[in-house]
Design a protein around this motif. Sequence first.
Motif, mmCIF file in Angstrom:
data_model
loop_
_atom_site.group_PDB
_atom_site.id
_atom_site.type_symbol
_atom_site.label_atom_id
_atom_site.label_comp_id
_atom_site.label_asym_id
_atom_site.label_seq_id
_atom_site.Cartn_x
_atom_site.Cartn_y
_atom_site.Cartn_z
ATOM 1 N N ALA A 168 1.412 4.633 19.925
ATOM 2 C CA ALA A 168 2.772 4.488 20.291
ATOM 3 C C ALA A 168 3.588 4.868 19.448
ATOM 4 C CB ALA A 168 3.101 2.900 20.755
ATOM 5 N N ILE A 169 3.334 4.559 18.032
ATOM 6 C CA ILE A 169 4.186 5.083 16.961
ATOM 7 C C ILE A 169 4.252 6.543 16.738
ATOM 8 C CG2 ILE A 169 4.247 4.785 14.441
ATOM 9 C CD1 ILE A 169 3.881 2.025 14.476
ATOM 10 N N ARG A 170 3.052 7.267 16.997
ATOM 11 C CA ARG A 170 2.988 8.366 16.752
ATOM 12 C C ARG A 170 3.665 9.320 18.008
ATOM 13 N NH1 ARG A 170 -0.644 10.516 13.089
ATOM 14 N NH2 ARG A 170 -2.372 9.097 12.166
ATOM 15 N N THR A 171 3.339 8.752 19.175
ATOM 16 C CA THR A 171 3.967 9.314 20.151
ATOM 17 C C THR A 171 5.724 9.354 20.348
ATOM 18 O OG1 THR A 171 2.307 8.800 21.755
ATOM 19 C CG2 THR A 171 4.208 9.390 22.813
ATOM 20 N N VAL A 201 3.428 5.816 7.882
ATOM 21 C CA VAL A 201 3.624 4.340 8.835
ATOM 22 C C VAL A 201 2.256 3.764 8.264
ATOM 23 C CG1 VAL A 201 3.859 2.973 10.483
ATOM 24 C CG2 VAL A 201 5.203 5.098 10.222
ATOM 25 N N ALA A 202 2.444 2.528 7.703
ATOM 26 C CA ALA A 202 1.001 1.582 7.637
ATOM 27 C C ALA A 202 0.952 0.606 8.643
ATOM 28 C CB ALA A 202 1.291 0.956 5.994
ATOM 29 N N ILE A 203 -0.097 0.633 9.361
ATOM 30 C CA ILE A 203 -0.630 -0.505 10.217
ATOM 31 C C ILE A 203 -1.615 -1.364 9.577
ATOM 32 C CG2 ILE A 203 -1.355 -0.990 12.605
ATOM 33 C CD1 ILE A 203 -0.021 1.850 13.402
ATOM 34 N N THR A 204 -1.508 -2.570 9.602
ATOM 35 C CA THR A 204 -2.638 -3.482 9.159
ATOM 36 C C THR A 204 -2.783 -4.403 10.301
ATOM 37 O OG1 THR A 204 -0.987 -4.469 7.677
ATOM 38 C CG2 THR A 204 -2.558 -3.244 6.546
ATOM 39 N N HIS A 205 -4.184 -4.949 10.573
ATOM 40 C CA HIS A 205 -4.414 -5.699 11.473
ATOM 41 C C HIS A 205 -5.480 -6.627 10.861
ATOM 42 C CE1 HIS A 205 -8.592 -4.176 12.355
ATOM 43 N NE2 HIS A 205 -8.069 -2.804 11.951
ATOM 44 N N SER A 246 0.748 -1.123 -0.009
ATOM 45 C CA SER A 246 0.049 -0.039 0.032
ATOM 46 C C SER A 246 0.827 1.204 0.060
ATOM 47 C CB SER A 246 -0.919 -0.052 1.145
ATOM 48 O OG SER A 246 -1.662 -1.245 1.331
ATOM 49 N N LEU A 247 2.085 1.401 0.775
ATOM 50 C CA LEU A 247 2.784 2.395 0.947
ATOM 51 C C LEU A 247 3.383 2.713 -0.439
ATOM 52 C CD1 LEU A 247 4.763 2.032 4.366
ATOM 53 C CD2 LEU A 247 2.961 3.436 3.753
ATOM 54 N N ASN A 282 6.943 9.813 15.728
ATOM 55 C CA ASN A 282 6.590 11.228 14.987
ATOM 56 C C ASN A 282 6.478 11.177 13.605
ATOM 57 O OD1 ASN A 282 5.476 13.869 15.078
ATOM 58 N ND2 ASN A 282 7.715 14.614 15.017
ATOM 59 N N PRO A 283 6.002 10.087 12.894
ATOM 60 C CA PRO A 283 5.866 9.904 11.717
ATOM 61 C C PRO A 283 5.069 10.932 10.900
ATOM 62 C CG PRO A 283 4.298 8.450 12.510
ATOM 63 C CD PRO A 283 5.087 9.149 13.532
ATOM 64 N N ALA A 284 5.147 11.277 9.735
ATOM 65 C CA ALA A 284 4.283 12.284 8.988
ATOM 66 C C ALA A 284 3.080 11.783 8.989
ATOM 67 C CB ALA A 284 4.830 12.398 7.565
ATOM 68 N N ASN A 285 2.758 10.733 8.801
ATOM 69 C CA ASN A 285 1.527 10.430 8.530
ATOM 70 C C ASN A 285 1.289 8.718 9.107
ATOM 71 O OD1 ASN A 285 -1.331 10.438 8.010
ATOM 72 N ND2 ASN A 285 -1.185 9.638 6.002
ATOM 73 N N VAL A 286 0.118 8.426 9.624
ATOM 74 C CA VAL A 286 -0.163 6.831 9.853
ATOM 75 C C VAL A 286 -1.501 6.513 9.182
ATOM 76 C CG1 VAL A 286 -0.494 5.105 11.640
ATOM 77 C CG2 VAL A 286 1.038 7.036 12.154
ATOM 78 N N VAL A 287 -1.472 5.268 8.465
ATOM 79 C CA VAL A 287 -2.707 4.922 8.003
ATOM 80 C C VAL A 287 -3.000 3.534 8.510
ATOM 81 C CG1 VAL A 287 -2.608 6.021 5.710
ATOM 82 C CG2 VAL A 287 -1.570 3.679 6.120
#
Length: 279
Positions: A247-250, A230-234, A125-126, A253-258
Amino acid sequence: MSYKIAIDSCGELLDEWKEDERIEAVPLTLMVGGESIIDDETFDQKDFLKKVAECPECPKSACPSPERYMKAYECDADHIYAVTLSSELSGSYNSAVLGKSLFLEDYPGKKIHVFNSKSASGGESLIAMKIIECENKNLSFEEVVSTVEEYIEEMSTFFVLENLETLRKNGRLSRVKALVASALKIKPVMGSTPEGTICQLDQARGMNKAIVKMVDHVAEKGINIPSKTVAITHCNCQERAKMLEEAIRTRLNPANVVVMDTAGVSSMYANDGGIIVAV
């Protein structure tokens, strides 16, 4: 210039892509016992996970045929891209390349490039997002290919499994080890190698501790995370994905998380409760 992206169904589609004619999912076929399941918009994750849990055999997948990729390449776009599972995990990449070669025999002027993601799921996806970003900057076809290939070389993929049954069924973990690991609540932290194979990076007792260790590895191996998505798939664990996103944002500090739920092939790899990070 116009473009089209054909992404095999191990890569999750953003909601806005599902209505975008420039993005096409090329489905793999999943096999559970004697049943074949097409990994397309009809995929039912809950029903699939139930069938996998009840089947003593390991689920398998079959890659799209070269002819199916050729069909995806049939369009008026100036630039055509395919994004596939790691060539170390599936024949999808080789199938897409063969489809390209056959297609170019009839349409020699077409510009087509097949990207080996060396990843899976959100990693694909990224890559599609990066292609779109480059196209929106009006880069030439050659510049898009070069930029995205460099991006792939910097990518890393990580995942934690709640359920070890798929590893046991496919012979990567003995029944005794699987039983001991389950009894002790040991969760493996897995990752991708530069070549696109899978390796175990770590382990922890309990899912929460395993996720913390996974974030440690993301921080250690991720390149230029503050400038990236950052891509998170669950797989059927939305609350766990939210915790990981926070946790990843804190910490990073990525530009974006999907955040996306896994489709068929990724659900097969991750199994119920599994979670994947690509950056």
